[in-house]
Design a protein around this motif. Sequence first.
Motif, short mmCIF file in Angstrom:
data_model
loop_
_atom_site.label_atom_id
_atom_site.label_comp_id
_atom_site.label_asym_id
_atom_site.label_seq_id
_atom_site.Cartn_x
_atom_site.Cartn_y
_atom_site.Cartn_z
N PHE A 52 0.82 -1.16 0.08
CA PHE A 52 -0.07 0.06 0.09
C PHE A 52 1.02 1.36 0.15
O PHE A 52 0.54 2.23 -0.62
CB PHE A 52 -1.15 0.03 1.24
N THR A 56 -0.48 3.67 -2.99
CA THR A 56 -1.13 4.85 -2.63
C THR A 56 -0.70 6.18 -3.13
O THR A 56 -1.33 6.82 -4.00
CB THR A 56 -1.21 5.10 -0.92
N LEU A 116 4.37 9.39 1.65
CA LEU A 116 3.34 8.84 2.64
C LEU A 116 4.05 9.21 4.15
O LEU A 116 5.36 9.04 4.25
CB LEU A 116 3.02 7.44 2.62
N THR A 119 0.70 6.48 8.10
CA THR A 119 -0.53 5.78 7.03
C THR A 119 -0.69 4.17 7.65
O THR A 119 0.16 3.62 7.94
CB THR A 119 -0.06 5.66 5.62
N VAL A 121 -3.22 0.59 6.98
CA VAL A 121 -4.27 0.11 6.07
C VAL A 121 -4.80 -1.25 6.76
O VAL A 121 -4.16 -1.96 7.54
CB VAL A 121 -3.46 -0.60 4.62
N ILE A 130 -7.56 2.66 3.86
CA ILE A 130 -6.21 3.40 3.93
C ILE A 130 -6.59 4.76 4.57
O ILE A 130 -7.32 5.77 4.21
CB ILE A 130 -5.43 3.52 2.66
N ALA A 132 -4.60 7.68 5.42
CA ALA A 132 -3.34 8.15 5.17
C ALA A 132 -3.18 9.36 5.25
O ALA A 132 -3.96 10.63 5.34
CB ALA A 132 -3.56 7.92 3.34
N LEU A 157 -9.20 6.77 2.60
CA LEU A 157 -9.21 6.30 1.43
C LEU A 157 -9.81 4.70 1.34
O LEU A 157 -9.37 3.90 2.20
CB LEU A 157 -7.93 6.35 0.45
N VAL A 159 -9.67 1.72 -1.48
CA VAL A 159 -9.25 1.36 -2.78
C VAL A 159 -9.42 -0.01 -3.13
O VAL A 159 -9.34 -0.87 -2.20
CB VAL A 159 -7.49 1.74 -2.68
N ILE A 168 -9.26 4.30 -6.42
CA ILE A 168 -9.81 4.96 -5.12
C ILE A 168 -11.34 4.99 -5.39
O ILE A 168 -11.81 5.89 -6.45
CB ILE A 168 -9.20 6.33 -4.94
#
Length: 191
Positions: A52, A56, A116, A119, A121, A130, A132, A157, A159, A168
Amino acid sequence: MRAPLIAVVGLVAALGASAAFLLPDRASVSETEAFAAPGLDPLTIEAAREDFWRLTPALLLVVYEAFGQTQEDAIYDTLASVTHGEALEYLYLERVGAMAGGGLEEADQTIHEIKLLNTQVARDSGSLLIDASWQVIGTVGHAEHLHVRGNTYSADLTVAPVDGAWRITDFQLLDVNRDMAGETFLAPQTN
């Protein structure tokens, strides 16, 4: 110009409302099927969860590329390559709304890095949730000067694979921090 914009906004709203019925059942995503991602080898659901931190920023970079476009169809098409449903509608309307308010008339941004930060997941069947935070470092400019920006964003998010590619499907912006606005410098000569 207003009539086409209103028609497009109405169409996007109608498509967004119907998208919930068109999304594949996330529980039916195969564990072995790999899906395309911009700039990456195809990823299975588990590989996407493990990577991820690469997936991402790859998706977000294309969102920023769309935001650098000035034609509505180019904005929509670029966003549609990495977003779907509610996320596509939200991000498209954000960009077109900025243009309607006297926004950018020519491309004036260059993204140098998406990094990032904090973050996390989680997997929800065939989707990734996510949480983020990321920093975008780039330049935005005007005719005679450029500004370096280091804005930080935070969003939730979702995904998921849609039509053979990671997209997304939900985008909930939580925070924007523009404290690292950067310095002004002269734009390079382009003769």
